[in-house]
Structures are given as C-alpha cells and as structure tokens.
Design a protein around this motif. Structure first.
Motif, PDB file in Angstrom:
ATOM      1  N   ARG A  86      38.975  64.478  32.523  1.00 39.38           N
ATOM      2  CA  ARG A  86      39.265  63.176  32.852  1.00 39.38           C
ATOM      3  C   ARG A  86      40.268  63.258  34.138  1.00 39.38           C
ATOM      4  NH1 ARG A  86      41.055  59.759  28.199  1.00 39.38           N
ATOM      5  NH2 ARG A  86      41.950  61.522  27.623  1.00 39.38           N
ATOM      6  N   PRO A  87      40.006  62.681  35.088  1.00 38.32           N
ATOM      7  CA  PRO A  87      40.989  62.761  36.079  1.00 38.32           C
ATOM      8  C   PRO A  87      42.397  61.747  35.833  1.00 38.32           C
ATOM      9  CG  PRO A  87      39.308  61.449  37.035  1.00 38.32           C
ATOM     10  CD  PRO A  87      38.707  62.198  35.768  1.00 38.32           C
ATOM     11  N   VAL A  88      43.379  61.709  36.267  1.00 36.86           N
ATOM     12  CA  VAL A  88      44.381  60.523  36.524  1.00 36.86           C
ATOM     13  C   VAL A  88      43.872  59.735  37.607  1.00 36.86           C
ATOM     14  CG1 VAL A  88      46.730  60.199  36.781  1.00 36.86           C
ATOM     15  CG2 VAL A  88      46.150  62.010  35.731  1.00 36.86           C
ATOM     16  N   VAL A  89      43.681  58.588  37.035  1.00 35.38           N
ATOM     17  CA  VAL A  89      43.287  57.282  38.296  1.00 35.38           C
ATOM     18  C   VAL A  89      44.443  56.468  38.479  1.00 35.38           C
ATOM     19  CG1 VAL A  89      41.641  55.814  38.431  1.00 35.38           C
ATOM     20  CG2 VAL A  89      40.909  57.620  37.178  1.00 35.38           C
ATOM     21  N   ALA A  90      44.456  56.441  39.713  1.00 40.58           N
ATOM     22  CA  ALA A  90      45.834  55.278  39.972  1.00 40.58           C
ATOM     23  C   ALA A  90      45.240  53.841  39.863  1.00 40.58           C
ATOM     24  CB  ALA A  90      46.027  55.410  41.552  1.00 40.58           C
ATOM     25  N   GLU A  91      46.390  53.157  39.473  1.00 39.39           N
ATOM     26  CA  GLU A  91      46.189  51.621  39.010  1.00 39.39           C
ATOM     27  C   GLU A  91      45.350  50.898  40.194  1.00 39.39           C
ATOM     28  OE1 GLU A  91      48.867  48.268  37.170  1.00 39.39           O
ATOM     29  OE2 GLU A  91      49.662  49.665  38.644  1.00 39.39           O
ATOM     30  N   ARG A  92      44.324  50.338  39.813  1.00 39.35           N
ATOM     31  CA  ARG A  92      43.863  49.541  40.835  1.00 39.35           C
ATOM     32  C   ARG A  92      44.578  48.405  41.193  1.00 39.35           C
ATOM     33  NH1 ARG A  92      37.393  49.810  39.121  1.00 39.35           N
ATOM     34  NH2 ARG A  92      37.068  51.974  38.901  1.00 39.35           N
ATOM     35  N   ASP A  93      44.145  47.551  42.283  1.00 34.79           N
ATOM     36  CA  ASP A  93      44.824  46.402  42.674  1.00 34.79           C
ATOM     37  C   ASP A  93      44.735  44.985  41.624  1.00 34.79           C
ATOM     38  OD1 ASP A  93      45.646  47.358  45.080  1.00 34.79           O
ATOM     39  OD2 ASP A  93      43.916  46.644  46.203  1.00 34.79           O
ATOM     40  N   SER A  94      43.612  45.216  40.851  1.00 34.14           N
ATOM     41  CA  SER A  94      43.286  44.053  40.148  1.00 34.14           C
ATOM     42  C   SER A  94      44.215  44.339  38.705  1.00 34.14           C
ATOM     43  CB  SER A  94      41.869  43.936  39.697  1.00 34.14           C
ATOM     44  OG  SER A  94      41.525  43.020  38.691  1.00 34.14           O
ATOM     45  N   LYS A  95      44.857  43.334  38.271  1.00 35.40           N
ATOM     46  CA  LYS A  95      45.728  43.541  37.178  1.00 35.40           C
ATOM     47  C   LYS A  95      45.208  42.960  35.902  1.00 35.40           C
ATOM     48  CE  LYS A  95      49.324  45.701  39.237  1.00 35.40           C
ATOM     49  NZ  LYS A  95      49.060  45.382  40.566  1.00 35.40           N
ATOM     50  N   SER A  96      44.320  42.018  36.097  1.00 33.33           N
ATOM     51  CA  SER A  96      43.666  41.334  34.952  1.00 33.33           C
ATOM     52  C   SER A  96      42.346  40.673  35.333  1.00 33.33           C
ATOM     53  CB  SER A  96      44.647  40.202  34.549  1.00 33.33           C
ATOM     54  OG  SER A  96      45.026  39.386  35.402  1.00 33.33           O
ATOM     55  N   VAL A  97      41.563  40.017  34.448  1.00 36.94           N
ATOM     56  CA  VAL A  97      40.222  39.281  34.727  1.00 36.94           C
ATOM     57  C   VAL A  97      40.436  38.119  33.661  1.00 36.94           C
ATOM     58  CG1 VAL A  97      37.796  39.522  34.228  1.00 36.94           C
ATOM     59  CG2 VAL A  97      38.786  41.743  35.144  1.00 36.94           C
ATOM     60  N   SER A  98      40.100  37.284  34.043  1.00 39.82           N
ATOM     61  CA  SER A  98      40.410  36.105  33.421  1.00 39.82           C
ATOM     62  C   SER A  98      39.229  34.836  33.681  1.00 39.82           C
ATOM     63  CB  SER A  98      41.624  35.351  33.560  1.00 39.82           C
ATOM     64  OG  SER A  98      41.990  35.125  34.716  1.00 39.82           O
ATOM     65  N   VAL A  99      39.090  33.801  32.759  1.00 42.75           N
ATOM     66  CA  VAL A  99      38.180  32.872  33.190  1.00 42.75           C
ATOM     67  C   VAL A  99      38.958  31.776  32.393  1.00 42.75           C
ATOM     68  CG1 VAL A  99      35.955  33.959  33.512  1.00 42.75           C
ATOM     69  CG2 VAL A  99      36.716  33.250  31.315  1.00 42.75           C
ATOM     70  N   GLU A 100      38.779  30.262  33.023  1.00 41.87           N
ATOM     71  CA  GLU A 100      39.326  29.272  32.521  1.00 41.87           C
ATOM     72  C   GLU A 100      38.680  27.884  32.711  1.00 41.87           C
ATOM     73  OE1 GLU A 100      43.406  29.352  34.067  1.00 41.87           O
ATOM     74  OE2 GLU A 100      43.055  27.810  35.383  1.00 41.87           O
ATOM     75  N   ASP A 101      38.430  26.753  31.973  1.00 39.76           N
ATOM     76  CA  ASP A 101      37.809  25.596  32.387  1.00 39.76           C
ATOM     77  C   ASP A 101      38.693  24.460  32.216  1.00 39.76           C
ATOM     78  OD1 ASP A 101      34.332  26.516  31.183  1.00 39.76           O
ATOM     79  OD2 ASP A 101      35.283  26.779  32.881  1.00 39.76           O
ATOM     80  N   THR A 102      38.582  23.568  33.177  1.00 34.83           N
ATOM     81  CA  THR A 102      39.472  22.201  32.819  1.00 34.83           C
ATOM     82  C   THR A 102      38.485  21.204  32.506  1.00 34.83           C
ATOM     83  OG1 THR A 102      40.998  22.960  34.518  1.00 34.83           O
ATOM     84  CG2 THR A 102      40.892  20.549  33.949  1.00 34.83           C
ATOM     85  N   TYR A 103      38.677  20.539  31.502  1.00 33.13           N
ATOM     86  CA  TYR A 103      37.811  19.512  31.156  1.00 33.13           C
ATOM     87  C   TYR A 103      38.121  18.084  31.600  1.00 33.13           C
ATOM     88  CZ  TYR A 103      36.995  23.575  28.191  1.00 33.13           C
ATOM     89  OH  TYR A 103      36.880  24.923  27.618  1.00 33.13           O
ATOM     90  N   ASP A 104      37.114  17.436  31.991  1.00 37.73           N
ATOM     91  CA  ASP A 104      37.245  15.906  32.448  1.00 37.73           C
ATOM     92  C   ASP A 104      37.803  15.035  31.487  1.00 37.73           C
ATOM     93  OD1 ASP A 104      34.195  16.239  34.272  1.00 37.73           O
ATOM     94  OD2 ASP A 104      36.166  16.742  35.001  1.00 37.73           O
ATOM     95  N   VAL A 105      37.494  15.158  30.110  1.00 35.88           N
ATOM     96  CA  VAL A 105      37.856  14.212  28.970  1.00 35.88           C
ATOM     97  C   VAL A 105      38.564  15.540  28.017  1.00 35.88           C
ATOM     98  CG1 VAL A 105      37.339  12.942  27.226  1.00 35.88           C
ATOM     99  CG2 VAL A 105      36.068  12.818  29.275  1.00 35.88           C
ATOM    100  N   ASP A 106      39.799  15.071  27.487  1.00 37.87           N
ATOM    101  CA  ASP A 106      40.457  15.991  26.880  1.00 37.87           C
ATOM    102  C   ASP A 106      39.773  16.313  25.566  1.00 37.87           C
ATOM    103  OD1 ASP A 106      42.456  15.817  28.513  1.00 37.87           O
ATOM    104  OD2 ASP A 106      43.798  14.671  27.053  1.00 37.87           O
ATOM    105  N   ILE A 107      39.654  17.586  24.803  1.00 35.91           N
ATOM    106  CA  ILE A 107      39.069  17.876  23.755  1.00 35.91           C
ATOM    107  C   ILE A 107      39.876  17.708  22.567  1.00 35.91           C
ATOM    108  CG2 ILE A 107      37.784  19.949  22.721  1.00 35.91           C
ATOM    109  CD1 ILE A 107      37.243  20.920  25.221  1.00 35.91           C
ATOM    110  N   HIS A 108      39.337  17.261  21.668  1.00 34.99           N
ATOM    111  CA  HIS A 108      40.299  16.838  20.370  1.00 34.99           C
ATOM    112  C   HIS A 108      39.803  17.519  19.160  1.00 34.99           C
ATOM    113  CE1 HIS A 108      41.634  13.564  23.105  1.00 34.99           C
ATOM    114  NE2 HIS A 108      42.591  13.563  22.325  1.00 34.99           N
ATOM    115  N   GLU A 109      38.499  17.697  19.062  1.00 33.88           N
ATOM    116  CA  GLU A 109      38.014  18.437  17.824  1.00 33.88           C
ATOM    117  C   GLU A 109      38.250  20.090  17.959  1.00 33.88           C
ATOM    118  OE1 GLU A 109      36.026  16.865  20.373  1.00 33.88           O
ATOM    119  OE2 GLU A 109      35.821  14.850  19.405  1.00 33.88           O
TER     120      GLU A 109
END
Length: 460
Positions: free
Chosen positions: A237-260
């Motif tokens: 296995r070669p030593v692979v330099a760190e890529r530009d991307s540091k993280s992967v994420s997803v998020e959602d904003t809800y029109d109405v607050d979720i309480h349950e």
C-alpha cells in the motif's frame, strides 16, 4: 515493496492526556484520563500513569473511575489538540509531499518521496530529528516507526512507545512478526482473533503455516488472501497524501419543528444512510461520526464519536449516530439535523467479523429483538475510541479541564463544578509548579471561558 525502511509512522504518545499534563503543571507525573464524563462516556486517552492502574482507551468511564479513583478526569479540548496536530503535520510535510494523516496524532510519511531518506542510516537520522523537532515545537513526545511498508512501520511505532524510535531492517520482517499474536495485524480485532483461535491459529507464524487456501476458507477470498499476505510481511500500500475533502455530511432543515423522539431517531438513521452513500460514491471511508442538532431556539449542538479505524459500513455509522443522539435533549423540538463523517481515508480498518456482527445485530433489531446482549456491548466498547460532547454554542458551561480566565487571577482551568460553584486552578503551561486554587459562584461575572495557551512559551 521497497528495499529500504523509508516509510515512517508517527504516533504521538498518549496525545490528549500528554497535552493536558503539559498544559497543567499540577497534573505532571500524575494519572490523567480524558474522555466523556457522562454516564455513557468512554475513555479517549489515558496517561501512562493511569495505564498502570489498567485504564485504557475505549474503556467505559465508570470502570476507569473504579480502577483509578484518584486520577484527574477531564473533558477533551479539541481546539488545543487540533492546533498541536497542525504543528506536527507541518513538520511532517517539511519531510515529504506524501503525508497520510490517520487522526490528529498519527500519520504515515513517505521519506523516499521527499528525497530525505533512502537507506537505514538516513531514515534513522530523519526519525531522530523529527522526534527532537516535535519536542521543541510542541513540548510533547512522539514515537516513530520506520520500515519498508505501512503495516510494518505502524508495528514498529507501537514497539517504540513511549517516546522511542524502532527501525525494522528489510529482511528481518518475518522473523519479527512470526511469534507475535495475530491481533498485531491490521483488520484482526477481538472477533476475528477469536475466530482464528478456534481454528488453532494464535500467532502470525501460524497464519503463514496454515496457507492461503485455509485462510480463504476461514475468512473469505478477499480477506483471507489479504491476511495471508500480511503474515508474510507483504504490504505494498502506498502512502496517500490527504485529499482536499476533509469530511462528507448531509443535513436537513425542517419546515415544522420535529418534537416526536421516534421521528427524530428515524431522521438521524435516514441521514446516516445518505451520508454513507455519499462516502462510498467518493470511494472514501471515515473515522469520526458527527451528529449536528439545531433546536427550536436556534441553539446548535454537535456530538462526535471517533472509531478505532476508518469505515464505510452503514450499520456502524447508524449505530454511532444513534448513540450520539442519546446524549441530546430534543424535548423542545428540532429545526435541523445533520450526520457527517470526517477523518477520511482511502481504506477501511474494521474488525471483519465485528462488522458482520453489527449487520446481524441490525437485522435482528429490525425483527423486533430487544438489545444486543453482552456480545454487542463488548463489540461496541472495542470499536469506540472516544465519545465526546462538544459544548452548546453560546452556552456557559464549566467543564472539567476547560480553560477559563478571571479578571483578577488570570488564566486557569476548571477542576470541577457543582452545587452552584466552580473550582478553578490558576496556572499556565509555563509555570514551574502547581498554581493556586479558588472557588467561585458559577455566575460570577469576573469568570469567563478562556482560550487554550500554547504549550511552548512563545519566543523560546
């Protein structure tokens, strides 16, 4: 594989705990445990003094307190650790353009690519100089392993701990690996090790003697062949330099607050699956799972859990996100949820059989089973390296170990709080001895959160 020991692996010694000891003169030479201090908290790092009592990373914090009741128990200060990590990674990048960080305190370096080493003597000189530079710049120590492959360099750095350097000379690899436990090889965790033990395979030499066909029969074609190759000290296995991307994420904003609460849990699971889809699409894996929650009052919380190694397994990410959610109060409602994975790498480093067990446990849960039992708890403790709650944005909390500043007494850190009071020890990293202790009301207007100070005094 190359002919010279020109792959370097650096592993900082008891990183979080050592940083806290360097920052706090009163804790030097004493047992220090860093991690989540709540009922579900686990140990992130224990100082070598604490390890003498049997405390180690991934251990439940309650168990650590029973083993070492007089140790100092502190919440991590990730800002400080990141600053130190940037200094260390900067020193590594001066050696080579090929630096592969595995975490804040660990990285591979291809010395040949940097044209700074080509044989045993030059590699050893570079390693010795690096250790001295790290101590000079950060005040901390790191252990260095040098070998002709990544696997062997990492094994060498483990042999070097603490504060040492070990070079594995080409041609001696199989003799060195042979008598060691199978657990020393990457990807062999408790479950896989137990599987091999039942087949009568306890050492690396016995893996080599068993032969590739037997390993394939026991572990499957890909993993069996890979483990057999590693037992023969083959790792290209070669030593692979760190890529530009540091993280992967997803998020959602809800029109109405979720309480349950049930709905919140379901949304977190859905986001975890989407995050893994993006992770796999990028052909990456990640070591740290992050949960983000924005509540009804716009306060934002983040929780993070760092695994033993990179993963792209949806079951592992879902379970981590669910554990993180348990520490978040969503009673008033939730406006936004997010799940991310950081600490990215190009490979996975999971315990093969533990991963399969996680998938089986998830399937069992979907059929209505209650709980994972002792085996599931053991696997969880083995895989989780740290569970740490980041402070709520804008919230004034006095967390053990965190920095404060008082208008009269200056810089210090929180020793503890409760019953409306907070106890502070006033000292800086540059003091010769322990600082004085004072107790204040938690709402004392003269006491405010502080900033971490550099471990090495500027100008030295």
């Amino acid at each position: 594989m190359r002919t010279g020991p020109t792959i370097l692996h650096l592993d900082m010694d008891a990183f979080y705990a050592s940083a806290e000891q360097a920052a706090k003169p009163s804790l030097r030479g004493k047992a220090v445990v860093v991690g989540g201090l709540g009922p579900r908290g686990v140990v992130a790092t224990a100082s070598y003094e604490a390890r003498k009592f049997g405390v180690h990373s991934a251990m439940p914090m309650g168990q650590a307190r029973r083993l070492a009741p007089n140790a100092a128990y502190l919440v991590p200060r990730f800002r400080l650790y990141r600053e130190i990590s940037e200094q260390v990674m900067g020193l590594l990048r001066e050696l080579s353009p090929l630096v592969e960080p595995l975490s804040l305190d660990e990285a591979f370096v291809d010395l040949e690519a940097g044209e700074v080493a080509w044989d045993e003597s030059s590699a050893e000189a570079v390693g010795a100089r690096l250790r001295a530079d790290i101590r000079r710049v950060t005040g901390l120590t790191g252990s260095v392993g040098l070998a002709a492959s990544k696997m062997l360099a990492k094994i060498a750095s483990e042999e070097a701990k603490p504060d040492g350097l070990v070079l594995i000379r080409p041609g001696t690899e199989r003799a060195l690996l042979g008598p060691k436990s199978v657990r020393i090889l990457p990807g062999v965790g408790p479950a896989t090790g137990d599987h091999l033990r039942r087949a009568g395979i306890l050492t690396v030499a016995e893996i080599a003697e068993a032969g590739e066909d037997e390993l394939v029969r026991l572990l499957g074609k890909s993993h069996g062949a890979q483990l057999y190759a590693m037992a023969l000290a083959h790792d290209a296995r070669p030593v692979v330099a760190e890529r530009d991307s540091k993280s992967v994420s997803v998020e959602d904003t809800y029109d109405v607050d979720i309480h349950e609460r049930v709905r919140v849990r379901a949304e977190v699971q859905r986001l975890a699956d989407r995050c893994v889809e993006r992770l796999r699409a990028a052909e990456r894996s990640g070591r740290t799972v992050v949960l983000k929650v924005r509540r009804y009052d716009f306060s934002t919380l983040t929780r993070s859990e760092t695994l033993r190694g990179p993963t792209d397994d949806p079951g592992v990410v879902r379970e981590a996100a669910a554990r993180l959610l348990e520490s978040v109060d969503t009673t008033g409602g939730v406006r936004l949820l997010g799940v991310g994975v950081s600490g990215l790498a190009d490979y996975t480093q999971e315990d093969l059989f533990a991963q399969a067990a996680a998938q089986a446990a998830a399937a069992e849960e979907s059929r209505g089973a209650e709980g994972a039992g002792e085996e599931g708890e053991e696997r969880e403790r083995a895989e989780v390296a740290e569970v740490v709650a980041e402070p709520v944005v804008g919230e004034r909390r006095w967390m053990a170990g965190h920095d404060v500043r008082h208008a009269e007494f200056g810089a210090g850190w929180v020793q503890g709080s409760g019953l409306g009071r907070v106890t502070v020890r006033f000292e800086t990293p540059y003091a010769v001895g322990p600082g004085r202790v004072r107790t204040f009301l938690v709402d004392d207007p003269l006491l405010v959160p502080g900033e971490p100070l550099p471990l090495v005094e500027p100008g030295e």
